[in-house]
Structure formats: C-alpha cells, structure tokens
Design a protein around this motif. Structure first.
Motif, PDB file in Angstrom:
ATOM      1  N   GLY A 102       0.790  -1.217   0.000  1.00 27.16           N
ATOM      2  CA  GLY A 102       0.000   0.000   0.000  1.00 27.16           C
ATOM      3  C   GLY A 102       0.827   1.273   0.000  1.00 27.16           C
ATOM      4  O   GLY A 102       0.399   2.293   0.524  1.00 27.16           O
ATOM      5  N   LEU A 103       2.010   1.220  -0.590  1.00 26.98           N
ATOM      6  CA  LEU A 103       2.902   2.383  -0.606  1.00 26.98           C
ATOM      7  C   LEU A 103       3.200   2.815  -2.034  1.00 26.98           C
ATOM      8  O   LEU A 103       3.187   2.010  -2.957  1.00 26.98           O
ATOM      9  CB  LEU A 103       4.235   2.042   0.068  1.00 26.98           C
ATOM     10  N   THR A 104       3.487   4.093  -2.193  1.00 25.60           N
ATOM     11  CA  THR A 104       4.035   4.604  -3.446  1.00 25.60           C
ATOM     12  C   THR A 104       5.531   4.782  -3.232  1.00 25.60           C
ATOM     13  O   THR A 104       6.025   4.676  -2.103  1.00 25.60           O
ATOM     14  CB  THR A 104       3.407   5.952  -3.822  1.00 25.60           C
ATOM     15  N   ASP A 105       6.253   5.060  -4.305  1.00 22.64           N
ATOM     16  CA  ASP A 105       7.688   5.258  -4.148  1.00 22.64           C
ATOM     17  C   ASP A 105       8.000   6.479  -3.286  1.00 22.64           C
ATOM     18  O   ASP A 105       8.969   6.472  -2.516  1.00 22.64           O
ATOM     19  CB  ASP A 105       8.388   5.338  -5.502  1.00 22.64           C
ATOM     20  N   VAL A 106       7.173   7.507  -3.367  1.00 22.04           N
ATOM     21  CA  VAL A 106       7.386   8.708  -2.551  1.00 22.04           C
ATOM     22  C   VAL A 106       7.167   8.384  -1.062  1.00 22.04           C
ATOM     23  O   VAL A 106       7.964   8.776  -0.202  1.00 22.04           O
ATOM     24  CB  VAL A 106       6.437   9.844  -3.008  1.00 22.04           C
TER      25      VAL A 106
END
Length: 176
Positions: A102-106
């Motif tokens: 549930g994460l983005t690269d940012v």
C-alpha cells in the motif's frame, strides 16, 4: 424505520468482527483484545475530535514504527537487485512490491528517510529494458526521424534521396 445509533463499544466490536472476518488477516487469539481496545480508543478520539491535535505526535511515532530491514548501503550493494527495506528481500523493481504494501515510491522514501533520487529499479534491469526499447525502436519519431547514433551516416556521405510515394488505382477507376 427507527434510526439506530451505535455507541463506540458496539461500533468497535462490529469493526473488529469485520476485520477478523477478512481472510487475509491472520491473527492469534491473544491479539484480538488489544486490537479491540485500540479500535475503541480510536473511535473515542474521533468522536471527541482530538485526533487533529495528536497528529503531530503520531508523525514522530511512525518514523520509529518502521525500522528498516537493511541499511541503505546494503540495499543498493548489488547492480542486479535492490533489497527492500520492508522485508529485506531482493527485487529487480520495487514498485509492485511497494503496491502490495500500500505504498508509493514517494511514501517509501519518506518512511525510510531516503533521498529523492533513491532508485526503484536495479541498475542492470534498467539497462536491459533500455536496450530492449532501443532495439524495437521506441523513442524514434517514425520514418523521417534521424537514425540511431550507431546507424548515422558519415558526415561526407550524402543523405539518400527520399523515395516517391507509390500511386495506387482506386477501385472506382477499375470498375469503369
């Protein structure tokens, strides 16, 4: 129909039952009361509206809540893969792995205090994909585009004359 209002204990119980009913959650019986208490406390905070004042204190807690599995140096030690700071496993690209968490690269970079230019793809994998894209002609603008650098004609050679377009008969002309 009469409008039902649930108090925070009933609502916390309902949410806990729904959470336990999810087949992706594997929880031991000892963890259920602690989760129920946490859920009830969160609902009380939401009812009172004090969660906004706790947001600043929560940011410092989240930095300590996610210790990295490996150091930054070790995660980038190999050109063949990048080691995830979440689970310590090697990946050619982190994007799909991060999306399962549930994460983005940012968000990943913020969570582990990484620089904005921290790579999400291993170096060798990136080079292989680049070579494949160049082989199939991506990045060129059709027939009139300049050839790739290794295919460029020498400076003293004249450029080839463009070939005239072929003329075709129309079916109406053939019928007449």
């Amino acid at each position: 129909m009469a409008e039902e209002t649930l108090n925070s204990i009933e609502l916390a119980t309902e949410l806990t039952i729904a959470w336990l009913g999810n087949q992706n959650n594997r929880v031991s019986a000892e963890d259920v009361p602690a989760f129920l208490r946490t859920m009830h406390g969160t609902l009380l905070e939401l009812e009172s509206g004090s969660s906004a004042s706790d947001a600043a204190g929560e940011e410092t807690a989240t930095a300590d809540a996610f210790p990295p599995a490996v150091s930054v140096r070790k995660s980038l030690a190999s050109k063949d893969h990048i080691i995830s700071m979440i689970d310590g496993k090697p990946y050619k690209t982190l994007r799909r792995h991060l999306s399962t968490h549930g994460l983005t690269d940012v968000q990943y970079r913020e969570r582990y205090n990484l620089r904005p230019d921290y790579p999400m793809v291993s170096e060798n994998y990136s080079l292989a994909r680049r070579a494949m894209a160049q082989r199939i002609g991506l990045g060129r603008k059709g027939r009139g585009a300049a050839p790739a650098p290794d295919e460029a004609p020498a400076a003293n050679e004249p450029s080839p004359a463009p070939t005239p377009a072929k003329r075709t008969r129309r079916k109406a002309d053939e019928a007449a």
